[in-house]
Design a protein around this motif. Structure first.
Motif, PDB file in Angstrom:
ATOM      1  N   PRO A  87     -15.367  19.790  53.063  1.00 10.88           N
ATOM      2  CA  PRO A  87     -16.117  20.541  54.079  1.00 10.88           C
ATOM      3  C   PRO A  87     -17.183  21.398  53.404  1.00 10.88           C
ATOM      4  N   LEU A  88     -18.261  21.654  54.138  1.00 14.38           N
ATOM      5  CA  LEU A  88     -19.343  22.500  53.635  1.00 14.38           C
ATOM      6  C   LEU A  88     -19.359  23.769  54.467  1.00 14.38           C
ATOM      7  N   SER A  89     -19.178  24.923  53.803  1.00 13.09           N
ATOM      8  CA  SER A  89     -18.965  26.156  54.565  1.00 13.09           C
ATOM      9  C   SER A  89     -20.224  26.968  54.813  1.00 13.09           C
ATOM     10  N   ALA A  90     -21.289  26.747  54.048  1.00 16.52           N
ATOM     11  CA  ALA A  90     -22.483  27.576  54.212  1.00 16.52           C
ATOM     12  C   ALA A  90     -23.671  26.912  53.534  1.00 16.52           C
ATOM     13  N   VAL A  91     -24.879  27.321  53.974  1.00 20.79           N
ATOM     14  CA  VAL A  91     -26.104  26.962  53.265  1.00 20.79           C
ATOM     15  C   VAL A  91     -26.390  28.097  52.285  1.00 20.79           C
ATOM     16  N   GLY A 112     -43.682  16.652  47.007  1.00 22.26           N
ATOM     17  CA  GLY A 112     -42.978  17.918  47.179  1.00 22.26           C
ATOM     18  C   GLY A 112     -41.607  17.649  47.765  1.00 22.26           C
ATOM     19  N   GLU A 113     -40.713  18.629  47.657  1.00 21.11           N
ATOM     20  CA  GLU A 113     -39.354  18.427  48.152  1.00 21.11           C
ATOM     21  C   GLU A 113     -38.824  19.707  48.765  1.00 21.11           C
ATOM     22  N   ILE A 114     -38.067  19.560  49.822  1.00 20.32           N
ATOM     23  CA  ILE A 114     -37.261  20.632  50.380  1.00 20.32           C
ATOM     24  C   ILE A 114     -35.804  20.284  50.097  1.00 20.32           C
ATOM     25  N   ARG A 115     -35.115  21.174  49.386  1.00 20.72           N
ATOM     26  CA  ARG A 115     -33.720  20.898  49.019  1.00 20.72           C
ATOM     27  C   ARG A 115     -32.808  21.953  49.624  1.00 20.72           C
ATOM     28  N   PHE A 116     -31.744  21.487  50.234  1.00 14.11           N
ATOM     29  CA  PHE A 116     -30.703  22.348  50.778  1.00 14.11           C
ATOM     30  C   PHE A 116     -29.512  22.334  49.821  1.00 14.11           C
ATOM     31  N   VAL A 117     -29.000  23.517  49.499  1.00 14.36           N
ATOM     32  CA  VAL A 117     -27.820  23.611  48.640  1.00 14.36           C
ATOM     33  C   VAL A 117     -26.694  24.241  49.452  1.00 14.36           C
ATOM     34  N   PHE A 118     -25.600  23.493  49.575  1.00 19.67           N
ATOM     35  CA  PHE A 118     -24.471  23.904  50.394  1.00 19.67           C
ATOM     36  C   PHE A 118     -23.320  24.391  49.521  1.00 19.67           C
ATOM     37  N   ASP A 119     -22.408  25.122  50.143  1.00 28.59           N
ATOM     38  CA  ASP A 119     -21.199  25.575  49.469  1.00 28.59           C
ATOM     39  C   ASP A 119     -20.123  24.515  49.659  1.00 28.59           C
ATOM     40  N   GLY A 120     -19.779  23.817  48.567  1.00 23.41           N
ATOM     41  CA  GLY A 120     -18.743  22.796  48.624  1.00 23.41           C
ATOM     42  C   GLY A 120     -17.361  23.315  48.292  1.00 23.41           C
ATOM     43  N   ARG A 166     -24.991  32.397  42.942  1.00 23.00           N
ATOM     44  CA  ARG A 166     -24.934  33.856  43.077  1.00 23.00           C
ATOM     45  C   ARG A 166     -24.938  34.284  44.538  1.00 23.00           C
ATOM     46  N   ALA A 167     -25.578  33.508  45.412  1.00 19.88           N
ATOM     47  CA  ALA A 167     -25.509  33.816  46.840  1.00 19.88           C
ATOM     48  C   ALA A 167     -24.073  33.692  47.334  1.00 19.88           C
ATOM     49  N   ARG A 168     -23.369  32.699  46.811  1.00 16.82           N
ATOM     50  CA  ARG A 168     -21.949  32.542  47.167  1.00 16.82           C
ATOM     51  C   ARG A 168     -21.110  33.675  46.603  1.00 16.82           C
ATOM     52  N   LEU A 169     -21.273  34.001  45.334  1.00 22.17           N
ATOM     53  CA  LEU A 169     -20.492  35.060  44.707  1.00 22.17           C
ATOM     54  C   LEU A 169     -20.786  36.424  45.321  1.00 22.17           C
ATOM     55  N   GLY A 170     -22.058  36.668  45.578  1.00 18.79           N
ATOM     56  CA  GLY A 170     -22.481  37.976  46.052  1.00 18.79           C
ATOM     57  C   GLY A 170     -22.438  38.165  47.542  1.00 18.79           C
ATOM     58  N   ASN A 171     -22.093  37.088  48.289  1.00 18.29           N
ATOM     59  CA  ASN A 171     -22.031  37.161  49.750  1.00 18.29           C
ATOM     60  C   ASN A 171     -23.359  37.629  50.348  1.00 18.29           C
ATOM     61  N   THR A 172     -24.457  37.168  49.743  1.00 17.94           N
ATOM     62  CA  THR A 172     -25.776  37.512  50.249  1.00 17.94           C
ATOM     63  C   THR A 172     -26.250  36.439  51.231  1.00 17.94           C
ATOM     64  N   ALA A 173     -27.389  36.691  51.845  1.00 21.43           N
ATOM     65  CA  ALA A 173     -27.962  35.712  52.762  1.00 21.43           C
ATOM     66  C   ALA A 173     -28.413  34.478  51.986  1.00 21.43           C
ATOM     67  N   THR A 174     -28.698  33.404  52.718  1.00 28.82           N
ATOM     68  CA  THR A 174     -29.221  32.188  52.101  1.00 28.82           C
ATOM     69  C   THR A 174     -30.425  32.529  51.227  1.00 28.82           C
TER      70      THR A 174
END
Length: 378
Positions: A87-91, A112-120, A166-174
Motif C-alpha cells: 500500500p502507498l500511504s502518502a505522496v 522534461g519529467e514530473i515524478r511522484f514519490v510515494f511512501d511505500g 525527510r518529508a516522511r521522517l519529519g511529517n512535513t507537507a509534500t
C-alpha cells in the motif's frame, strides 16, 4: 462579489486555435512514479538496473503508462520489480525535471519529467526475504543508509530521495521540487542535511534494572522532554551531513555521576537546563571500541524534563553550534536509526514523562528547529 477571472477564461481554446494546434501547443512532459521503502532500521531500498550505462541505481518505480495514474504505476512497478504488493500511504514529493538538466544522458531526448514519490512503508524481515527481482531488468537490490544511497544515485535522484524521505521522517507537507531543489521553504531536516545512521549496537536490549557494579558507565544520554511531550535532538553537521543524537555524552572523570554528565552535555550541546533526570535502563557495550577497546561497559539511558532552552551557543568540544530540533519521541527514534528497540525505548520514555511529570503524549507534527534565540517554556 464575483470571482476574479483571467482573459483566457472568456475564450475557449477551441475557438482560439484548431484542436490539433491547441493540443500541440500544450506543455508535454514524461510522468514517473517511485517509492521510498525502508527496512526496520530506516535504510532506504534501492535497485540496480541492468540498462543504465552510468551504473547508477534507482528507487523502485518506473514510467507512467498512457492513461495510467501515478499511484497505480507505483504499485504496479513495485509488484513487477520486487514481487511485493505494498500500500502507498502518502505522496512524499513531487518533482519537476527540466529537459536541459545536466544529469540527463546526452542521448536522451527528454521533454522534461514530473515524478511522484510515494511512501511505500517499512518492510518486515519476512517481506524482505520475499523480494524477487526480474533479472533481465534489475541485477540486485540493497538497503542503504541515506549517506551511502546518494553515492549510488544520480545527483538529482539523490536530492529527490532525500527530500522525500525527510518529508516522511519529519511529517512535513509534500515536498515540491524543481530540478532537485525545494521551491518553497526548506524543512529543518533538509536545511541541516540530516541523515539516519544505522547503529547495530542499539539492537541490544535495554536492561531495566540497576547497572551491575562490574560495569563502568561510559555514556549517559537522555530523552529530554519539553512541556508538550516532544523531545530535543541535536545534530552535528559534518562533511557527509548531520547525524542526530539525544543530548548527552561520554562520562568524564570530572563528573561525579552519569547524571552530572547529562546536565553538563545538555548545557554544552543544546543549551538545555534539565530537571529530575530518571534512569530508564542501560545498554551493554561489549567491547568499548569507541573508547579505545576498554571492554564491557554500560551506556545509560535517561529521561529528563527541560526547564530552559537558552540561545544557541558554540559547543566547546566541536568548536561550533549544533542544530537543535524538536520531534516526537517516535520521530526521534526513527531519526536515530535504532530500529524496533529504539521505538520501544521511545515509548518507555514517553510513558515515564506522562507518569512522572504529567506531560501529554506528543501529537504528530512536523519536526522543527529550535530558534537561535532559544524558547520560553510554559
Amino acid at each position: 462579489m464575483p470571482s476574479p477571472v483571467s482573459p483566457s477564461d472568456h475564450v475557449s481554446p477551441r475557438a482560439a486555435l484548431p484542436a490539433a494546434q491547441y493540443a500541440a501547443s500544450r506543455h508535454a512532459a514524461w510522468l514517473g512514479a517511485a517509492a521510498i521503502i525502508t527496512d526496520e532500521v530506516g535504510r532506504v531500498l534501492l535497485v540496480h538496473p541492468t540498462y543504465r550505462e552510468d551504473d547508477s541505481w534507482l528507487l523502485p518505480g518506473g514510467v507512467v503508462e498512457p492513461g495510467e495514474h501515478p499511484h497505480v504505476t507505483c504499485r504496479r512497478e513495485i509488484t513487477e520489480e520486487l514481487g511485493l504488493d505494498l500500500p502507498l500511504s502518502a505522496v512524499l514529493a513531487v518533482h519537476s525535471f527540466s529537459p536541459h538538466h545536466p544529469d540527463l544522458q546526452p542521448t536522451t531526448a527528454c521533454p522534461g519529467e514530473i515524478r511522484f514519490v510515494f511512501d511505500g512503508g517499512t518492510l518486515h524481515p519476512d517481506q524482505v526475504e520475499a523480494i524477487r527481482l526480474p533479472r533481465e531488468e534489475l541485477s540486485e537490490y540493497a538497503f542503504l543508509e541515506t549517506r551511502d544511497a546518494v553515492q549510488r544515485l544520480r545527483p538529482v535522484d539523490g536530492q529527490i530521495m532525500l527530500a522525500a524521505y525527510r518529508a516522511r521522517l519529519g511529517n512535513t507537507a509534500t515536498a515540491h521540487l524543481a530540478d532537485g531543489r525545494h521551491i518553497h521553504d526548506v524543512p529543518a531536516l533538509d536545511r541541516h542535511d540530516v541523515h539516519v545512521r544505522y547503529r547495530p549496537l542499539w539492537d541490544s536490549p535495554l536492561h531495566r534494572g540497576p547497572v551491575p557494579e562490574r560495569l563502568p558507565v561510559r555514556q549517559a544520554w537522555a530523552w529530554c522532554f519539553v512541556p508538550d511531550g516532544r523531545v530535543v535532538l541535536v545534530a552535528d553537521t559534518g562533511p557527509r551531513g548531520a547525524l542526530p543524537m539525544l543530548p548527552g555524552g561520554t562520562v568524564e572523570t570530572t563528573d561525579a555521576t552519569p547524571e552530572d554528565t547529562l546536565h553538563r552535555e545538555a548545557a554544552e550541546e543544546a543549551q538545555l537546563t534539565l530537571a529530575e533526570p530518571v534512569r530508564l535502563g542501560w545498554v551493554l557495550d561489549e567491547t568499548g571500541e569507541v573508547y579505545g577497546g576498554v571492554g564491557s561497559n554500560a551506556r545509560l539511558r535517561l529521561a529528563a524534563r527541560v526547564t530552559v532552552i537558552g540561545p544557541t551557543a558554540v559547543d566547546p568540544a566541536s568548536g561550533h553550534p549544533f542544530a537543535r530540533l524538536l520531534a516526537t519521541p517516535a520521530q526521534a527514534a526513527a531519526l536515530l536509526g535504532w530500529g524496533p528497540p529504539g521505538a520501544r525505548q521511545a515509548q518507555l520514555a514517553a510513558e515515564t514523562a506522562r507518569e512522572r511529570w504529567g506531560l501529554p503524549t506528543a501529537r504528530p507534527a512536523a519536526i522543527v528547529e529550535i530558534p537561535a534565540e532559544g524558547m520560553r517554556l510554559t
